[in-house]
Write an enzyme that holds these catalytic residues in place. Structure first.
Site, short mmCIF file in Angstrom:
data_model
loop_
_atom_site.label_atom_id
_atom_site.label_comp_id
_atom_site.label_asym_id
_atom_site.label_seq_id
_atom_site.Cartn_x
_atom_site.Cartn_y
_atom_site.Cartn_z
CB CYS A 43 -0.85 -0.39 1.20
SG CYS A 43 -2.32 1.66 1.60
CB CYS A 48 -3.13 2.83 -1.71
SG CYS A 48 -3.16 1.01 -0.71
CE LYS A 51 -4.67 4.19 -6.28
NZ LYS A 51 -5.55 3.03 -5.94
CE1 TYR A 180 -7.00 -1.28 -7.01
CE2 TYR A 180 -7.88 -3.29 -6.83
CZ TYR A 180 -7.38 -2.64 -6.19
OH TYR A 180 -6.04 -2.42 -5.88
CB ILE A 181 -3.48 -2.47 -10.97
CG1 ILE A 181 -4.04 -2.50 -9.26
CG2 ILE A 181 -2.51 -1.90 -11.17
CD1 ILE A 181 -3.63 -3.71 -8.55
CD GLU A 184 -6.84 2.38 -8.98
OE1 GLU A 184 -7.97 2.73 -8.85
OE2 GLU A 184 -5.81 1.73 -9.01
CG HIS A 439 -28.69 23.82 -3.26
ND1 HIS A 439 -28.94 22.47 -4.60
CD2 HIS A 439 -29.22 25.16 -3.18
CE1 HIS A 439 -28.97 23.37 -5.75
NE2 HIS A 439 -28.63 24.85 -4.86
CD GLU A 444 -27.71 19.62 -4.28
OE1 GLU A 444 -29.68 20.00 -4.08
OE2 GLU A 444 -27.45 20.72 -5.38
C1 LIG Z 1 -0.65 -0.48 -7.43
C2 LIG Z 1 -1.66 -1.03 -6.73
C3 LIG Z 1 -2.80 -0.15 -5.96
C4 LIG Z 1 -3.78 -0.52 -4.49
N1 LIG Z 1 -4.63 0.67 -4.39
C5 LIG Z 1 -5.07 0.54 -3.43
C6 LIG Z 1 -5.98 1.33 -3.17
O1 LIG Z 1 -6.63 1.70 -3.92
N2 LIG Z 1 -7.30 0.89 -1.28
C7 LIG Z 1 -7.21 0.38 -1.17
O2 LIG Z 1 -7.36 -0.98 -0.45
N3 LIG Z 1 -6.07 -0.60 -1.72
C8 LIG Z 1 -5.11 -1.21 -2.66
N4 LIG Z 1 -4.21 -1.64 -3.02
C9 LIG Z 1 -4.02 -2.99 -2.68
C10 LIG Z 1 -3.65 -3.62 -1.22
O3 LIG Z 1 -2.49 -2.68 -2.12
C11 LIG Z 1 -3.08 -4.50 0.11
O4 LIG Z 1 -4.40 -5.01 -0.40
C12 LIG Z 1 -2.67 -4.55 1.29
O5 LIG Z 1 -1.57 -3.78 0.53
C13 LIG Z 1 -2.70 -5.56 1.64
O6 LIG Z 1 -1.83 -5.70 2.78
P1 LIG Z 1 -1.35 -6.98 3.25
O7 LIG Z 1 -0.69 -6.55 4.83
O8 LIG Z 1 -1.78 -8.27 3.18
O9 LIG Z 1 0.15 -6.92 2.14
P2 LIG Z 1 1.13 -6.21 1.80
O10 LIG Z 1 0.99 -4.38 1.93
O11 LIG Z 1 1.61 -6.47 0.46
O12 LIG Z 1 2.03 -6.65 2.97
C14 LIG Z 1 3.08 -7.58 2.67
C15 LIG Z 1 4.36 -7.38 3.35
O13 LIG Z 1 5.20 -8.75 3.56
C16 LIG Z 1 6.58 -8.84 2.84
N5 LIG Z 1 7.25 -9.96 3.05
C17 LIG Z 1 7.00 -10.66 2.00
N6 LIG Z 1 7.00 -12.24 1.63
C18 LIG Z 1 7.51 -12.05 3.77
C19 LIG Z 1 8.81 -13.12 4.13
N7 LIG Z 1 8.83 -14.19 4.32
N8 LIG Z 1 9.24 -12.54 5.25
C20 LIG Z 1 9.11 -11.35 5.39
N9 LIG Z 1 8.89 -9.67 4.83
C21 LIG Z 1 7.99 -10.81 3.55
C22 LIG Z 1 6.45 -7.27 1.78
O14 LIG Z 1 7.62 -7.00 1.37
C23 LIG Z 1 6.04 -6.64 1.97
O15 LIG Z 1 6.29 -5.66 2.75
C24 LIG Z 1 -3.57 -1.73 -4.39
C25 LIG Z 1 -2.79 -2.61 -4.74
C26 LIG Z 1 -2.09 -2.24 -5.80
C27 LIG Z 1 -0.78 -3.30 -6.06
#
Ligand SMILES: Cc1cc2nc3c(=O)[nH]c(=O)nc-3n(C[C@H](O)[C@H](O)[C@H](O)COP(=O)(O)OP(=O)(O)OC[C@H]3O[C@@H](n4cnc5c(N)ncnc54)[C@H](O)[C@@H]3O)c2cc1C
Length: 463
Positions: A43, A48, A51, A180-181, A184, A439, A444
């Site tokens: 994110c 997010c 983006k 959506y990606i 966008e 308004h 509205e």
């Molecule tokens: C281009 C794009 C735009 C987006 N826009 C939106 C939006 O507008 N609104 C919205 O709500 N969501 C959006 N999302 C989705 C959102 O980013 C994800 O749903 C959210 O980040 C999920 O959070 P998470 O904690 O599950 O995983 P992540 O945020 O992906 O975090 C996982 C972390 O784990 C780390 N990791 C992985 N494997 C290991 C390991 N073995 N050891 C240590 N670290 C590890 C990774 O490096 C990463 O930092 C977007 C995603 C993308 C790709």
């Protein structure tokens, strides 16, 4: 548990992992968290946040053009991509530091390392070449863009990760995908002056959203100059002698572009993490299978966020983290609620939506009322921009409950957040009608559509 190094060890420092680590540490638990890339996760670093910053950047040309109708003369504008990338980098570095600092500030210990499971209570930190033990383990490793190894020339393509940091703004780009990606980024690149073609194998972009919005957005994007090819896929991508790329798409058309971006969905990060060795059950797509409380089939191991492939959104990952804390550390079993999630697509114009699309509602309810308004927003009366706003309420005819609210137009995402409250509360169309309008606003319309535009009874539309 005194016998372990930590009460909780979190793998993955993204939206879900950081929230769980910080809140557990603030409760006085001994918490460790490992992040292999950058704190903040998808994110903050490549989702997010960057983006949305790029969406803002790409909207300026329309603002400049619209200003003329209001009496402004704007000198010819120019855009510098490296400045945008550098400023974005500065902002995400600031947020990244805050994310890590917040965990440490709450008393958690942060590691910059890839982590893998050795057994249900043992985590190996590869970057540190050491193991740690924990009573509870939370996997929050997120996902990554799906690759397309079957596409000849796939090695020339980029994904959303790379799109944020291109050395040079392409003159022309082809984006493959209809989610959506993809949508966008098509709007972002087009807004920044890039000749943009969106290629999607489905019949209409943005499946699962309301069809009215999908079609209207499609038409509006085309009117702006974005080329959209549905029922099409790329068949090969080849590098040309001049360094550009040729991409053959269904129907025999060859597009010559500077970049091909694939946005074909996201897959969970579950490989090479020792999950199979520990016996954690994975689903077909490689996602971790969890119960209603986010617990895996191993009692002390939990998983939240994108890695579980439930709903891939930041607020959902954060909500799942909070429910996990309630369940595992507060003795208050709490299942995440995935029903009626408001969401936005930051296309141009924007989509804001919550609840059931018309097609979905018709399948589930015998009598549906549709309230629909399509109008030119006040802002565009003087700007002269030929762009319509669309608002739609989907109402159960029997109970008058508002089942879905769908908006296409400026600030639709902001409106969807607020509409999420009445829809979640199960309010009725009468409640909407009793609410005073603000308004003059576009919103509205949501409380002044008194008569249904049409009904759908037993699958038959009645105008
Ligand atoms: C281009 C794009 C735009 C987006 N826009 C939106 C939006 O507008 N609104 C919205 O709500 N969501 C959006 N999302 C989705 C959102 O980013 C994800 O749903 C959210 O980040 C999920 O959070 P998470 O904690 O599950 O995983 P992540 O945020 O992906 O975090 C996982 C972390 O784990 C780390 N990791 C992985 N494997 C290991 C390991 N073995 N050891 C240590 N670290 C590890 C990774 O490096 C990463 O930092 C977007 C995603 C993308 C790709």
């Amino acid at each position: 548990m005194a016998g372990y190094d930590y009460d909780l060890f979190v793998i993955g420092g993204g939206s879900g992992g950081v929230r769980a680590a910080r809140v557990a540490a603030a409760l006085g638990k001994r918490v460790g968290i490992a992040e292999e890339y950058r704190y903040g996760g998808t994110c903050v670093i490549r989702g997010c946040v960057p983006k949305k910053l790029y969406v803002y950047a790409s909207q300026f040309p329309e603002h400049f053009a619209d200003a003329a109708g209001y009496g402004w003369t704007v000198p010819e504008a120019s855009f510098d991509w490296p400045t945008l990338v550098a400023n974005k980098d500065r902002e995400i570095a600031r947020l990244e530091a805050i994310y890590e600092k917040n965990v440490k500030g709450a008393g958690g210990e942060t590691f910059h390392s890839r982590a893998m499971l050795v057994d249900p209570h043992v985590v190996h930190l590869l970057g540190e070449d050491r193991t740690v033990t924990a009573d509870q383990i939370l996997i929050a490793t997120g996902g990554r863009p799906a690759s397309h190894p079957a596409l000849p020339g796939h090695e020339h393509c980029i994904f959303s990760n790379e799109a944020f940091d291109l050395k040079k703004l392409p003159k022309a780009i082809m984006i493959e995908g209809g989610g959506y990606i993809a949508v966008e980024f098509a709007n972002i690149f087009h807004g920044l002056g890039v000749d943009t073609t969106l290629v999607y194998r489905g019949k209409e972009i943005l499946s699962r959203f309301d069809m009215d919005l999908r079609r209207t957005l499609h038409e509006t994007m085309e009117k702006k100059g974005i080329k959209i090819l549905c029922h099409a896929v790329s068949e090969w991508v080849r590098k040309r002698p001049d360094g550009r790329l040729d991409a053959l798409v269904t129907g025999g058309k060859v597009l010559t572009v500077d970049q091909v971006m694939l946005a074909l969905g996201r897959i969970p990060n579950t490989e090479n993490m020792g999950l199979e060795g520990v016996g954690i059950e994975l689903g077909q797509t490689g996602a971790i299978v969890v119960d209603q409380y986010s617990r895996t089939n191993i009692d002390n191991i939990w998983a939240i966020g994108d890695v579980t492939n439930r709903v891939q959104l930041t607020p959902v990952a954060i909500h799942e983290a909070m429910c996990f804390i309630e369940t595992s550390f507060k003795g208050n079993p709490t299942a995440p609620d995935h029903d009626t999630i408001p969401t936005a697509v930051f296309s141009q114009p924007e989509i804001g939506t919550v609840g059931l699309a018309e097609d979905e509602a018709v399948k589930r309810f015998a009598d549906i009322e549709i309230y629909r308004a399509s109008f030119r927003s006040m802002r565009h009366t003087l700007s002269g921009r030929d762009e319509k706003m669309l608002m739609k309420l989907v109402v159960d005819g029997a109970s008058k409950r508002v089942l879905g609210a769908h908006i296409l137009g400026p600030d639709a995402g902001e409106m969807a957040q607020l509409l999420g409250i009445p829809l979640k509360a199960g309010l009725t169309k009468d409640d909407f009608d009793r609410t005073m309008a603000v308004h003059p606003t576009a919103a509205e319309e949501l409380v002044t559509m008194y008569k249904p535009t049409y009904r759908v009874k037993d699958g038959q539309r009645i105008d």
